[in-house]
Design a protein around this motif. Structure first.
Motif, PDB file in Angstrom:
ATOM      1  N   ASP A  19      -1.667  10.485   1.920  1.00 27.84           N
ATOM      2  CA  ASP A  19      -2.958  10.975   2.440  1.00 27.84           C
ATOM      3  C   ASP A  19      -3.762   9.866   3.106  1.00 27.84           C
ATOM      4  N   PHE A  20      -3.065   8.990   3.821  1.00 24.09           N
ATOM      5  CA  PHE A  20      -3.655   7.905   4.606  1.00 24.09           C
ATOM      6  C   PHE A  20      -4.429   6.910   3.739  1.00 24.09           C
ATOM      7  N   ASP A  21      -4.029   6.814   2.467  1.00 22.90           N
ATOM      8  CA  ASP A  21      -4.544   5.750   1.607  1.00 22.90           C
ATOM      9  C   ASP A  21      -3.705   4.499   1.894  1.00 22.90           C
ATOM     10  N   VAL A  22      -4.294   3.531   2.591  1.00 26.10           N
ATOM     11  CA  VAL A  22      -3.537   2.370   3.075  1.00 26.10           C
ATOM     12  C   VAL A  22      -2.934   1.576   1.924  1.00 26.10           C
ATOM     13  N   ALA A  23      -3.694   1.357   0.870  1.00 25.67           N
ATOM     14  CA  ALA A  23      -3.190   0.555  -0.251  1.00 25.67           C
ATOM     15  C   ALA A  23      -1.966   1.208  -0.890  1.00 25.67           C
ATOM     16  N   LYS A  24      -2.040   2.520  -1.148  1.00 31.61           N
ATOM     17  CA  LYS A  24      -0.912   3.216  -1.755  1.00 31.61           C
ATOM     18  C   LYS A  24       0.280   3.276  -0.807  1.00 31.61           C
ATOM     19  N   ALA A  25       0.009   3.529   0.471  1.00 28.91           N
ATOM     20  CA  ALA A  25       1.101   3.595   1.442  1.00 28.91           C
ATOM     21  C   ALA A  25       1.765   2.234   1.608  1.00 28.91           C
TER      22      ALA A  25
ATOM     23  N   ALA B 232       6.285   5.412  13.908  1.00 28.60           N
ATOM     24  CA  ALA B 232       6.521   6.792  13.480  1.00 28.60           C
ATOM     25  C   ALA B 232       6.858   6.842  11.997  1.00 28.60           C
ATOM     26  N   HIS B 233       7.644   5.866  11.528  1.00 28.41           N
ATOM     27  CA  HIS B 233       8.024   5.870  10.114  1.00 28.41           C
ATOM     28  C   HIS B 233       6.854   5.433   9.235  1.00 28.41           C
ATOM     29  N   LEU B 234       6.036   4.491   9.716  1.00 30.46           N
ATOM     30  CA  LEU B 234       4.839   4.106   8.963  1.00 30.46           C
ATOM     31  C   LEU B 234       3.907   5.299   8.789  1.00 30.46           C
ATOM     32  N   LEU B 235       3.815   6.117   9.824  1.00 32.45           N
ATOM     33  CA  LEU B 235       2.984   7.311   9.724  1.00 32.45           C
ATOM     34  C   LEU B 235       3.481   8.250   8.615  1.00 32.45           C
ATOM     35  N   ARG B 236       4.790   8.315   8.433  1.00 32.13           N
ATOM     36  CA  ARG B 236       5.334   9.160   7.365  1.00 32.13           C
ATOM     37  C   ARG B 236       4.838   8.689   5.994  1.00 32.13           C
ATOM     38  N   PHE B 237       4.854   7.362   5.784  1.00 34.31           N
ATOM     39  CA  PHE B 237       4.372   6.833   4.509  1.00 34.31           C
ATOM     40  C   PHE B 237       2.879   7.091   4.341  1.00 34.31           C
TER      41      PHE B 237
ATOM     42  N   VAL C  76       5.672   1.282   1.174  1.00 35.61           N
ATOM     43  CA  VAL C  76       6.466   0.652   2.232  1.00 35.61           C
ATOM     44  C   VAL C  76       7.067  -0.650   1.730  1.00 35.61           C
ATOM     45  N   HIS C  77       6.278  -1.430   1.019  1.00 36.88           N
ATOM     46  CA  HIS C  77       6.753  -2.717   0.489  1.00 36.88           C
ATOM     47  C   HIS C  77       7.979  -2.511  -0.403  1.00 36.88           C
ATOM     48  N   ALA C  78       7.901  -1.542  -1.317  1.00 34.53           N
ATOM     49  CA  ALA C  78       9.033  -1.261  -2.203  1.00 34.53           C
ATOM     50  C   ALA C  78      10.240  -0.779  -1.407  1.00 34.53           C
ATOM     51  N   SER C  79      10.001   0.009  -0.362  1.00 34.52           N
ATOM     52  CA  SER C  79      11.105   0.529   0.448  1.00 34.52           C
ATOM     53  C   SER C  79      11.784  -0.583   1.244  1.00 34.52           C
ATOM     54  N   ILE C  80      11.002  -1.530   1.749  1.00 36.08           N
ATOM     55  CA  ILE C  80      11.583  -2.652   2.502  1.00 36.08           C
ATOM     56  C   ILE C  80      12.516  -3.464   1.601  1.00 36.08           C
TER      57      ILE C  80
END
Length: 505
Positions: free
Chosen positions: A74-80, A64-69, A84-88
């Motif tokens: 806009d579902f750009d995997v590289a940007k998301a 659910a949280h990955l979906l938020r990112f 996520v990496h920076a947030s972790i």
């Protein structure tokens, strides 16, 4: 399709297998806990999840949280994935996973922070109420510091994630965000205190980077006329998608209650907004006693370039007969001059003057300077003796000007402040010209001492000022006039359609 097995509560089972046959269970999991996903969105979720599992050890955000990112990008995997990496990394550095267990709210926050969770809105989203107009921004920041206010925000966000997950399990439908009700009754120029605004911007930056797409709806109620100024300062730092979720109402009473009923069940409308539901979990708000402030010297010892409590203040001192004066040219009428200062040692008087003349700014003395480095012997004697026997000009920076003449007037009469006092103020500049802020040691009228103890004639203080240019928020005032009614109106600017794109009707 997603290929992990989950139990009925949405939690991963300890024994995990990648399977394809159990599609019914997976489809049910998606429906209940993630919501309707297109095949592309589902494949992007799997892609980012498996990529993170391959490169990160330890706890990862749930689906659910990955979906938020993903939605935030806009579902750009590289940007998301970068987000996520920076947030972790950020979560590990600040031990965010344990903040609800290990961080204890300071007493001042428990008593004076006017915010709390309050039931849910009509969509089933957890609802948070913040009575921003009742918040003593300066008192809160001066008494508990930036770090505790950031931790308070993080604890609210972490609690919000848990409440959204619990609402999802309880309702059997995905709840991925929460609702925010912001009551601005009582909002004034004192809430535009620059360190407080800078702290707010820092908090917005953290939330935008680590809790994307968690704000389902923001209802701003009882917005006063000063709100456009605040909105102009903070809105550029809020993500465009989030800005579109802000709805503002300037109404009150029964009309506001009727509007709130469109978004909140009547039984949950707070009592202070015309409902019957009590909000006993919220702090009282109001002014924080100065006795709870952290010592300024202690704050100065912890100063840093990114600390809003210290990065913008000027440290100075004034001696009897030799005031500190700050010359502020105002080119356009309608600006607002705001100031803030703390008296650190002894007493002083503060005044605000206006002159039609152009005046040069005198050098501002550093608070650490000795009078012997800036005064000649005659001036030292005059400063030490002081009193009515020695006449001083109204303005040290322009001694030829006299109050009462067309060239000089007092805009704010002298007010005495004692050691330890903290002052916020503002002045509407109705005329273009030169404004002069002045701090001076009070003159003794009788029984003055002729001692040469310069310490007894010195006042030390820190100050800052800011000019709010009317041109910067005049457009916002006009665009928000529609929000003066009781009906909720969006305050996000309309995005112009791309050429060739048909308009929606």
């Amino acid at each position: 399709m997603l290929s992990r097995k989950y139990d009925k509560s949405g939690k991963r089972r300890k024994s995990v297998k990648f399977v394809i046959a159990d599609s019914k269970l997976e489809a049910e999991y998606i429906r209940r806990f993630l919501g309707q996903l297109s095949p592309l969105e589902e494949s992007r979720l799997c892609e980012i999840k498996y990529s993170l599992q391959a490169h990160h050890k330890g706890k990862l955000p749930n689906d659910a949280h990955l979906l938020r990112f993903l939605r935030a990008r806009d579902f750009d995997v590289a940007k998301a994935k970068d987000m996520v990496h920076a947030s972790i990394i950020w979560r590990k550095q600040h031990n965010v996973d344990k903040i609800l267990e290990e961080w204890t709210r300071p007493t001042v926050i428990k008593q004076y922070f006017p915010g709390c969770w309050h039931n849910s809105d009509k969509a089933g989203r957890p609802m948070y109420i913040l009575r921003l107009g009742q918040l003593d921004t300066k008192g809160m920041l001066r008494s508990c510091g930036v770090e505790n206010l950031v931790k308070l925000t993080l604890s609210i966000c972490e609690d919000g994630l848990q409440r959204a997950a619990e609402a999802t399990r309880k309702l059997g439908t995905p709840i991925s965000s929460w609702s925010l009700v912001v009551d601005l009754d009582g909002l004034s120029m004192r809430h535009l205190w620059r360190p407080g605004v800078q702290c707010l911007l820092k908090i917005i930056e953290i939330v935008e980077a680590n809790y994307p797409e968690t704000m389902g709806q923001v209802l701003v109620v009882r917005a006063p006329r000063v709100f456009p100024v605040l909105w102009t300062l903070i809105s550029p730092f809020i993500d465009e998608k989030t800005r579109k979720k802000f709805m503002v109402s300037g109404g009150s009473g029964g009309d506001l209650k009727e509007e709130l009923r469109k978004h909140i069940d009547e039984k949950f409308i707070p009592d202070f907004l015309g409902g019957s539901c009590l909000t006993t979990a919220c702090g009282l708000g109001g002014h924080v006693p100065k006795s709870m402030y952290l010592p300024v010297e202690e704050q100065e010892g912890a100063s840093s370039s990114d600390d809003p409590l210290h990065s913008i203040y000027t440290n100075t001192a004034t001696w009897r007969g030799y005031p500190v004066e700050v010359v502020i040219p105002i080119e356009t009428a309608g600006c607002v001059l705001t100031w803030d200062f703390d008296v650190l040692k002894n007493d002083c008087e503060f005044s605000l003057y206006f002159s039609t003349e152009k005046i040069e700014q005198p050098p501002v003395r550093d608070g650490a300077q000795s009078p012997t480095t800036i005064l000649n012997p005659v001036e030292m004697v005059s400063a030490a003796i002081g009193g009515a026997s020695h006449q001083h000009p109204d303005l040290q920076c322009a001694p030829e000007l006299k109050v009462g003449t067309p060239q000089l007037s007092i805009e704010e009469k002298p007010v005495l402040f004692q050691e330890g006092d903290s002052m916020q103020g503002s002045h509407y500049c109705s005329r273009a010209g030169t404004y002069i802020m002045q701090w001076r040691v009070p003159e003794t009228t009788a029984g003055h001492s002729s001692t040469f103890d310069f310490g007894s004639h010195k006042c030390r203080l820190i100050y800052y000022y800011e000019i709010l240019n009317s041109e910067n928020f005049r457009g916002s005032v006009a665009s928000l006039e529609s929000c003066r009614s009781s009906s909720f109106s969006s305050i996000a600017p309309q995005t112009p359609p791309t050429p060739g794109t048909p308009r929606n009707t």
